[in-house]
Design an enzyme around this catalytic site. Structure first.
Site, mmCIF file in Angstrom:
data_model
loop_
_atom_site.group_PDB
_atom_site.id
_atom_site.type_symbol
_atom_site.label_atom_id
_atom_site.label_comp_id
_atom_site.label_asym_id
_atom_site.label_seq_id
_atom_site.Cartn_x
_atom_site.Cartn_y
_atom_site.Cartn_z
ATOM 1 N N PRO A 2 0.826 -1.209 0.000
ATOM 2 C CA PRO A 2 0.000 0.000 0.000
ATOM 3 C C PRO A 2 0.861 1.260 0.000
ATOM 4 O O PRO A 2 1.889 1.315 0.678
ATOM 5 C CB PRO A 2 -0.794 -0.131 1.303
ATOM 6 N N GLU A 3 0.419 2.251 -0.764
ATOM 7 C CA GLU A 3 1.165 3.511 -0.813
ATOM 8 C C GLU A 3 0.569 4.497 0.189
ATOM 9 O O GLU A 3 -0.440 4.221 0.843
ATOM 10 C CB GLU A 3 1.183 4.033 -2.249
ATOM 11 N N LYS A 52 4.107 5.539 4.899
ATOM 12 C CA LYS A 52 3.455 4.235 4.953
ATOM 13 C C LYS A 52 3.284 3.730 6.381
ATOM 14 O O LYS A 52 3.029 2.539 6.593
ATOM 15 C CB LYS A 52 4.262 3.231 4.121
ATOM 16 N N ARG A 121 13.310 9.494 10.642
ATOM 17 C CA ARG A 121 13.962 8.669 9.619
ATOM 18 C C ARG A 121 13.295 8.801 8.255
ATOM 19 O O ARG A 121 13.808 8.269 7.267
ATOM 20 C CB ARG A 121 13.935 7.188 10.040
ATOM 21 N N ASN A 162 5.573 2.143 -5.941
ATOM 22 C CA ASN A 162 5.927 1.878 -7.323
ATOM 23 C C ASN A 162 4.947 2.492 -8.321
ATOM 24 O O ASN A 162 5.334 2.908 -9.405
ATOM 25 C CB ASN A 162 6.040 0.369 -7.564
ATOM 26 N N ARG A 254 13.290 -3.334 -7.662
ATOM 27 C CA ARG A 254 11.860 -3.150 -7.927
ATOM 28 C C ARG A 254 11.676 -2.878 -9.415
ATOM 29 O O ARG A 254 12.493 -2.167 -10.033
ATOM 30 C CB ARG A 254 11.285 -1.968 -7.128
#
Length: 264
Positions: A2-3, A52, A121, A162, A254
């Site tokens: 999931p984005e 995320k 981060r 992606n 990816r």
């Protein structure tokens, strides 16, 4: 995976359905027993997201931190809930709704300081009102890594996956293999503005919408296995703009998708 728009949408949904009320929290699977016990029966003050990562903030300072990873998902239903089916890591029951969490990469109880550590981060999140795109631009403009890789780096921009990566680069006619040092400030500013708007649409509609109306036609027709995108998962299909076959390759582990004619 999931984005970012999915996590922000979940945060809004959980705030609406469970926020400002006591929530019963359990771990039918057993792997989250201690964490569930720490927040069970407490009031969920707010739910929010950064990239995320999803955070449930409870009275008493406890925060449930969730990262769905590749396989995590929530299922929501009105009460009463059926008996748990499968590996339910966390079950939440509010006044009218319940939700089951299955398969997350992370489901843990942390404190506010640890939330700050997670955020520190991460890069700026386009969906957060406090996002500072200058932080992302500073990283991109100094890096020889490809822009396709940089957009997927959560320490550069949080929440891009992606689909948004491939589609954003197509919309701005940028080859995913261009180094960050070859992206100019105007290009980045335009991409950031577009990304903010695209992800806001994703939150509202619950899906990624990226094809402009003038290109939104069957080429070939939409259907199973033919996503409503410009290039993502359309390898070998004709570009919706120029009809050149869409290409794909592995970029830092990816798959990336692009049109070799439109993206330079």
């Amino acid at each position: 995976m999931p984005e970012g728009h999915t996590l922000h949408r979940l945060a809004r949904l959980h705030q609406k359905r469970f926020g400002r009320k006591p929530v019963l929290v359990s771990s039918p699977q057993g792997r989250f027993d201690d964490g569930a016990a720490a927040v069970n029966g407490r009031v969920l003050r707010r739910a929010d997201a950064w990239g995320k990562h999803l955070f449930h903030h409870y009275d008493g300072g406890h925060v449930v931190h969730i990262h769905l990873g590749l396989y995590g998902s929530f299922t929501e239903a009105p009460l009463p809930l059926d008996e748990p089916v499968g590996q339910v890591r966390m079950r939440m029951i509010g006044a009218e709704y319940g939700t089951d969490l299955r398969g997350p990469t992370v489901c843990e109880v942390i404190d506010a300081g640890a939330v700050d550590d997670v955020a520190a981060r991460l890069g700026p999140d386009p969906l957060r009102p406090d996002a500072d795109p200058a932080r992302a631009w500073s990283r991109i403009s100094k890096s020889r890594r490809t822009i396709g890789a940089l957009l997927m780096d959560q320490t550069v921009i949080a929440g891009v996956g992606n689909v948004y990566r491939s589609e954003l680069l197509f919309r701005h006619q940028i080859d995913p293999y261009r180094p960050g040092t070859e992206i100019d400030a105007d290009e980045f500013a335009a991409m950031w503005r577009d990304l903010v708007e695209l992800m806001k649409v994703g939150v509202r509609r619950g899906k990624i919408v990226v094809v402009r109306p003038e290109h939104d036609h069957g080429a070939p027709p939409y259907g199973p296995g033919r996503p409503r995108t410009y290039v993502y998962r359309r390898a070998g299909d004709p570009c919706r703009v120029c009809a050149t076959p869409v290409r794909t390759a592995e970029l830092e582990a990816r798959n990336v998708f692009w049109c070799p004619t439109c993206q330079t």
